[in-house]
Design a protein around this motif. Structure first.
Motif, PDB file in Angstrom:
ATOM      1  N   GLY A 174       0.963  -1.182   0.087  1.00  0.00           N
ATOM      2  CA  GLY A 174       0.074   0.179  -0.098  1.00  0.00           C
ATOM      3  C   GLY A 174       0.794   1.451  -0.052  1.00  0.00           C
ATOM      4  N   ALA A 175       2.225   1.002   0.030  1.00  0.00           N
ATOM      5  CA  ALA A 175       2.948   2.202   0.169  1.00  0.00           C
ATOM      6  C   ALA A 175       2.812   3.054  -1.329  1.00  0.00           C
ATOM      7  CB  ALA A 175       4.433   2.248   0.048  1.00  0.00           C
ATOM      8  N   PRO A 176       2.701   4.549  -1.419  1.00  0.00           N
ATOM      9  CA  PRO A 176       2.421   5.280  -2.577  1.00  0.00           C
ATOM     10  C   PRO A 176       3.635   5.244  -3.530  1.00  0.00           C
ATOM     11  CG  PRO A 176       2.945   6.682  -0.840  1.00  0.00           C
ATOM     12  CD  PRO A 176       2.852   5.265  -0.080  1.00  0.00           C
ATOM     13  N   ASP A 177       3.517   5.258  -4.752  1.00  0.00           N
ATOM     14  CA  ASP A 177       4.400   5.245  -5.550  1.00  0.00           C
ATOM     15  C   ASP A 177       4.957   6.840  -5.782  1.00  0.00           C
ATOM     16  OD1 ASP A 177       6.408   4.890  -7.638  1.00  0.00           O
ATOM     17  OD2 ASP A 177       4.770   4.416  -9.135  1.00  0.00           O
ATOM     18  N   LEU A 178       6.303   6.977  -5.078  1.00  0.00           N
ATOM     19  CA  LEU A 178       6.790   8.185  -5.291  1.00  0.00           C
ATOM     20  C   LEU A 178       7.718   8.439  -6.318  1.00  0.00           C
ATOM     21  CD1 LEU A 178       7.478   9.023  -1.546  1.00  0.00           C
ATOM     22  CD2 LEU A 178       5.343   9.417  -2.971  1.00  0.00           C
ATOM     23  N   THR A 179       7.940   7.529  -7.143  1.00  0.00           N
ATOM     24  CA  THR A 179       8.823   7.756  -8.492  1.00  0.00           C
ATOM     25  C   THR A 179       8.390   8.653  -9.563  1.00  0.00           C
ATOM     26  OG1 THR A 179       9.288   5.326  -8.059  1.00  0.00           O
ATOM     27  CG2 THR A 179      10.319   6.324 -10.188  1.00  0.00           C
ATOM     28  N   ASP A 180       9.518   9.243  -9.799  1.00  0.00           N
ATOM     29  CA  ASP A 180       9.125  10.295 -11.112  1.00  0.00           C
ATOM     30  C   ASP A 180      10.345   9.929 -12.352  1.00  0.00           C
ATOM     31  OD1 ASP A 180       9.388  12.586 -12.808  1.00  0.00           O
ATOM     32  OD2 ASP A 180       8.009  13.378 -11.357  1.00  0.00           O
ATOM     33  N   SER A 181       9.655   9.388 -13.247  1.00  0.00           N
ATOM     34  CA  SER A 181      10.457   8.862 -14.528  1.00  0.00           C
ATOM     35  C   SER A 181      11.101  10.094 -15.263  1.00  0.00           C
ATOM     36  CB  SER A 181       9.384   8.013 -15.456  1.00  0.00           C
ATOM     37  OG  SER A 181       8.597   8.688 -16.072  1.00  0.00           O
ATOM     38  N   HIS A 182      10.926  11.328 -14.931  1.00  0.00           N
ATOM     39  CA  HIS A 182      11.470  12.204 -15.838  1.00  0.00           C
ATOM     40  C   HIS A 182      12.990  12.499 -15.618  1.00  0.00           C
ATOM     41  CE1 HIS A 182       7.177  13.217 -16.147  1.00  0.00           C
ATOM     42  NE2 HIS A 182       7.294  13.480 -17.369  1.00  0.00           N
ATOM     43  N   PHE A 183      13.309  12.242 -14.287  1.00  0.00           N
ATOM     44  CA  PHE A 183      14.628  12.497 -13.815  1.00  0.00           C
ATOM     45  C   PHE A 183      15.629  11.327 -14.613  1.00  0.00           C
ATOM     46  CE2 PHE A 183      12.338  14.306 -10.365  1.00  0.00           C
ATOM     47  CZ  PHE A 183      12.621  15.617 -10.364  1.00  0.00           C
ATOM     48  N   LYS A 184      16.865  11.933 -15.064  1.00  0.00           N
ATOM     49  CA  LYS A 184      18.111  11.304 -15.690  1.00  0.00           C
ATOM     50  C   LYS A 184      18.962  10.719 -14.681  1.00  0.00           C
ATOM     51  CE  LYS A 184      20.909  11.603 -19.804  1.00  0.00           C
ATOM     52  NZ  LYS A 184      21.367  12.558 -20.888  1.00  0.00           N
ATOM     53  N   ALA A 185      19.305  11.487 -13.641  1.00  0.00           N
ATOM     54  CA  ALA A 185      20.356  11.101 -12.734  1.00  0.00           C
ATOM     55  C   ALA A 185      19.959  11.983 -11.381  1.00  0.00           C
ATOM     56  CB  ALA A 185      21.702  11.468 -13.342  1.00  0.00           C
ATOM     57  N   PHE A 186      20.747  11.285 -10.294  1.00  0.00           N
ATOM     58  CA  PHE A 186      20.526  11.883  -9.124  1.00  0.00           C
ATOM     59  C   PHE A 186      21.781  11.968  -8.243  1.00  0.00           C
ATOM     60  CE2 PHE A 186      17.031   8.952 -10.484  1.00  0.00           C
ATOM     61  CZ  PHE A 186      15.982   9.657 -10.216  1.00  0.00           C
ATOM     62  N   ALA A 187      21.687  12.877  -6.729  1.00  0.00           N
ATOM     63  CA  ALA A 187      22.853  13.125  -6.117  1.00  0.00           C
ATOM     64  C   ALA A 187      22.174  13.109  -4.874  1.00  0.00           C
ATOM     65  CB  ALA A 187      23.450  14.399  -6.377  1.00  0.00           C
ATOM     66  N   ALA A 188      22.427  12.122  -3.849  1.00  0.00           N
ATOM     67  CA  ALA A 188      21.969  12.202  -2.389  1.00  0.00           C
ATOM     68  C   ALA A 188      23.163  12.630  -1.631  1.00  0.00           C
ATOM     69  CB  ALA A 188      21.490  11.060  -2.097  1.00  0.00           C
ATOM     70  N   PHE A 189      22.824  13.825  -0.683  1.00  0.00           N
ATOM     71  CA  PHE A 189      23.856  14.353   0.249  1.00  0.00           C
ATOM     72  C   PHE A 189      23.426  13.551   1.401  1.00  0.00           C
ATOM     73  CE2 PHE A 189      24.129  17.055  -3.385  1.00  0.00           C
ATOM     74  CZ  PHE A 189      25.263  17.598  -3.422  1.00  0.00           C
ATOM     75  N   SER A 190      24.404  12.924   2.001  1.00  0.00           N
ATOM     76  CA  SER A 190      23.981  12.338   3.688  1.00  0.00           C
ATOM     77  C   SER A 190      22.907  11.581   3.408  1.00  0.00           C
ATOM     78  CB  SER A 190      23.852  13.670   4.687  1.00  0.00           C
ATOM     79  OG  SER A 190      24.730  14.244   4.679  1.00  0.00           O
ATOM     80  N   PRO A 191      22.847  10.447   2.579  1.00  0.00           N
ATOM     81  CA  PRO A 191      21.592   9.499   2.508  1.00  0.00           C
ATOM     82  C   PRO A 191      21.924   8.488   3.489  1.00  0.00           C
ATOM     83  CG  PRO A 191      23.250   8.891   0.857  1.00  0.00           C
ATOM     84  CD  PRO A 191      23.915  10.247   1.583  1.00  0.00           C
ATOM     85  N   SER A 192      20.738   7.728   3.690  1.00  0.00           N
ATOM     86  CA  SER A 192      20.830   6.625   4.690  1.00  0.00           C
ATOM     87  C   SER A 192      19.789   5.509   4.025  1.00  0.00           C
ATOM     88  CB  SER A 192      20.385   6.861   6.197  1.00  0.00           C
ATOM     89  OG  SER A 192      19.389   7.499   6.264  1.00  0.00           O
ATOM     90  N   ALA A 193      20.091   4.227   4.900  1.00  0.00           N
ATOM     91  CA  ALA A 193      19.500   3.233   4.100  1.00  0.00           C
ATOM     92  C   ALA A 193      18.070   3.137   4.883  1.00  0.00           C
ATOM     93  CB  ALA A 193      20.281   1.839   4.092  1.00  0.00           C
ATOM     94  N   GLY A 194      17.978   3.221   5.985  1.00  0.00           N
ATOM     95  CA  GLY A 194      16.912   2.984   7.012  1.00  0.00           C
ATOM     96  C   GLY A 194      16.527   1.661   7.225  1.00  0.00           C
ATOM     97  N   HIS A 195      15.218   1.353   7.506  1.00  0.00           N
ATOM     98  CA  HIS A 195      14.826   0.009   7.696  1.00  0.00           C
ATOM     99  C   HIS A 195      14.491  -1.007   6.580  1.00  0.00           C
ATOM    100  CE1 HIS A 195      14.204  -0.413  12.051  1.00  0.00           C
ATOM    101  NE2 HIS A 195      13.148   0.556  12.181  1.00  0.00           N
ATOM    102  N   PHE A 196      14.568  -0.209   5.323  1.00  0.00           N
ATOM    103  CA  PHE A 196      14.270  -0.971   4.116  1.00  0.00           C
ATOM    104  C   PHE A 196      15.492  -1.029   3.103  1.00  0.00           C
ATOM    105  CE2 PHE A 196      10.651   1.145   5.894  1.00  0.00           C
ATOM    106  CZ  PHE A 196       9.772  -0.107   6.096  1.00  0.00           C
ATOM    107  N   PRO A 197      16.456  -1.468   3.525  1.00  0.00           N
ATOM    108  CA  PRO A 197      17.709  -1.423   2.745  1.00  0.00           C
ATOM    109  C   PRO A 197      17.912  -2.013   1.396  1.00  0.00           C
ATOM    110  CG  PRO A 197      18.303  -2.600   4.487  1.00  0.00           C
ATOM    111  CD  PRO A 197      16.771  -2.075   4.903  1.00  0.00           C
ATOM    112  N   GLY A 198      17.136  -3.338   1.506  1.00  0.00           N
ATOM    113  CA  GLY A 198      16.942  -4.091   0.393  1.00  0.00           C
ATOM    114  C   GLY A 198      15.997  -3.451  -0.756  1.00  0.00           C
ATOM    115  N   GLY A 199      15.369  -2.397  -0.402  1.00  0.00           N
ATOM    116  CA  GLY A 199      14.355  -1.616  -1.493  1.00  0.00           C
ATOM    117  C   GLY A 199      15.235  -0.746  -2.437  1.00  0.00           C
ATOM    118  N   ILE A 200      16.485  -0.549  -2.007  1.00  0.00           N
ATOM    119  CA  ILE A 200      17.515   0.467  -2.718  1.00  0.00           C
ATOM    120  C   ILE A 200      17.979  -0.109  -3.839  1.00  0.00           C
ATOM    121  CG2 ILE A 200      19.765   1.568  -2.561  1.00  0.00           C
ATOM    122  CD1 ILE A 200      19.229   2.079   0.463  1.00  0.00           C
ATOM    123  N   LYS A 201      18.106  -1.423  -3.876  1.00  0.00           N
ATOM    124  CA  LYS A 201      18.359  -2.106  -5.078  1.00  0.00           C
ATOM    125  C   LYS A 201      17.359  -1.692  -6.106  1.00  0.00           C
ATOM    126  CE  LYS A 201      20.395  -6.156  -2.485  1.00  0.00           C
ATOM    127  NZ  LYS A 201      20.045  -7.720  -2.622  1.00  0.00           N
ATOM    128  N   GLY A 202      16.257  -1.367  -6.064  1.00  0.00           N
ATOM    129  CA  GLY A 202      15.386  -1.039  -7.123  1.00  0.00           C
ATOM    130  C   GLY A 202      15.634   0.266  -7.861  1.00  0.00           C
TER     131      GLY A 202
END
Length: 355
Positions: free
Chosen positions: A205-233
């Protein structure tokens, strides 16, 4: 995807998040273990309404305003920083950290503008600098799954607006290259960036926050949280920026080692990481950001001396590496790619990884 306030799927997500959150409610915003902290409670009445910060004086290449998302009855302040000239330009959307504002990431945006890249800063009501007026309780309430969802929808709405304005040939928006969009953010803004990039929170039931328009990303001070496996997506290019003292300003993590999990869990092929020895959470805020250090001062924790002593070194590397990242990934600049193979200026303990 928008949820009504009492939508069963939203309730399920927030309830699950509350159960999984064993650490402080500050988790997501400051990069603690929890990706979805407990649901926000109503902030005290003393918390002022969110408003965009005024540009102190007419600034060349800077415009700002407020968009209204009528479907959510929500205002989204924005600030557009433009490179000089009238040529088509890449654009990076920037999301501030917990307790931040349109000022978050200003130092990085100025460097990107000098390299021909525009920046659209967004301010997120409910997790912006207005929360500091409510004290510790309001800060805890703001670091919530619900606010992360609102931030994701803010980004999606803003992208829709800028693309419409670009198509209409409206003012400076006409210069935006729709196929050269990037997304970036610091701390809670990095969590927002991971969500928009396609992170799977592995909650029914989690909402889809994905936006397909972005070509690349940069995360300053990111963290994996309780769902590290989901980062593989996350399969699109992602740059992670962190350092040895980039801990949780209010939580238990006192160094940045736990933030390396994000890079480690990203799939191979389009990822990179800049690790800076002696850099702390404030080192990656980009200047002008009260929230980057105010939280730890709330609990009487002073900043260590190393980040202040090395500030110029850290800032120079962050600017050069992130600028080349955007030049390569958004504009296919081969010279930038060559520089990123072995960035100049790294000191002992600094690391540059690509995989």
């Amino acid at each position: 995807m928008n949820f009504l306030p009492h939508d069963p799927a939203r309730r399920a997500l927030l309830t699950r998040a509350s159960v999984l959150t064993a650490t402080s409610t500050f988790g997501a915003a400051f990069g603690a273990v929890a990706a979805f902290p407990a649901r926000a409670q109503s902030a005290p009445a003393s918390v002022p309404a969110s408003t965009p910060d005024a540009v102190p004086a007419p600034t060349p290449g800077v415009q700002q305003g407020v968009w209204r998302d009528q479907s959510r009855l929500r205002d989204i302040p924005w600030r557009l920083r433009l490179p000089e000239g009238d040529r088509p330009m890449a654009l990076v959307v920037f999301s501030h950290g917990l307790g931040g504002s349109l000022d978050g990431g200003t130092e990085w945006a100025q460097a990107w503008a000098e390299a021909g890249i525009a920046t659209l800063h967004l301010q997120h009501a409910g997790s912006d600098r207005a929360i500091w007026g409510g004290g510790l309780q309001a800060v805890k309430a703001a670091a919530s799954a619900e606010q992360l969802i609102e931030r994701g929808h803010d980004v999606q709405f803003a992208v829709g607006q800028l693309l419409k304005l670009q198509k209409d040939g409206s003012g400076p928006w006409a210069r935006v290259s729709p196929k050269a969009l990037g997304m970036s953010g610091h701390s809670f803004g990095a969590q927002t960036t991971l969500a928009v990039a396609g992170r799977d929170f592995q909650v029914r039931g989690a909402p889809d926050l994905t936006d397909s328009h972005f070509k690349a990303f940069a995360a300053f001070s990111p963290s994996a949280g309780h769902f590290p496996g989901g980062i593989k997506g996350i399969t699109r290019p992602m740059l992670c920026l962190t350092g040895s003292l980039d801990g949780n300003p209010i939580g238990q993590e006192r160094d940045g080692r736990y933030r390396r999990v994000v890079y480690d869990r990203l799939p191979a092929g389009a990822k990179a990481q800049l690790w800076l020895e002696g850099a702390d959470h404030m080192s990656f805020g980009g200047g002008g950001e009260r929230g980057a250090g105010f939280g730890q001062r709330l609990i009487g924790r002073e900043r260590e001396r190393a980040p202040e002593k090395l500030a110029a070194h850290h800032a120079a590397l962050i600017k050069s590496v992130s600028t080349d990242w955007w030049r390569w990934r958004l504009l296919e600049d081969e010279e930038a790619l060559t520089r990123l193979k072995s960035p100049k200026g790294l000191s002992a303990g600094d690391e540059w990884l690509q995989g």
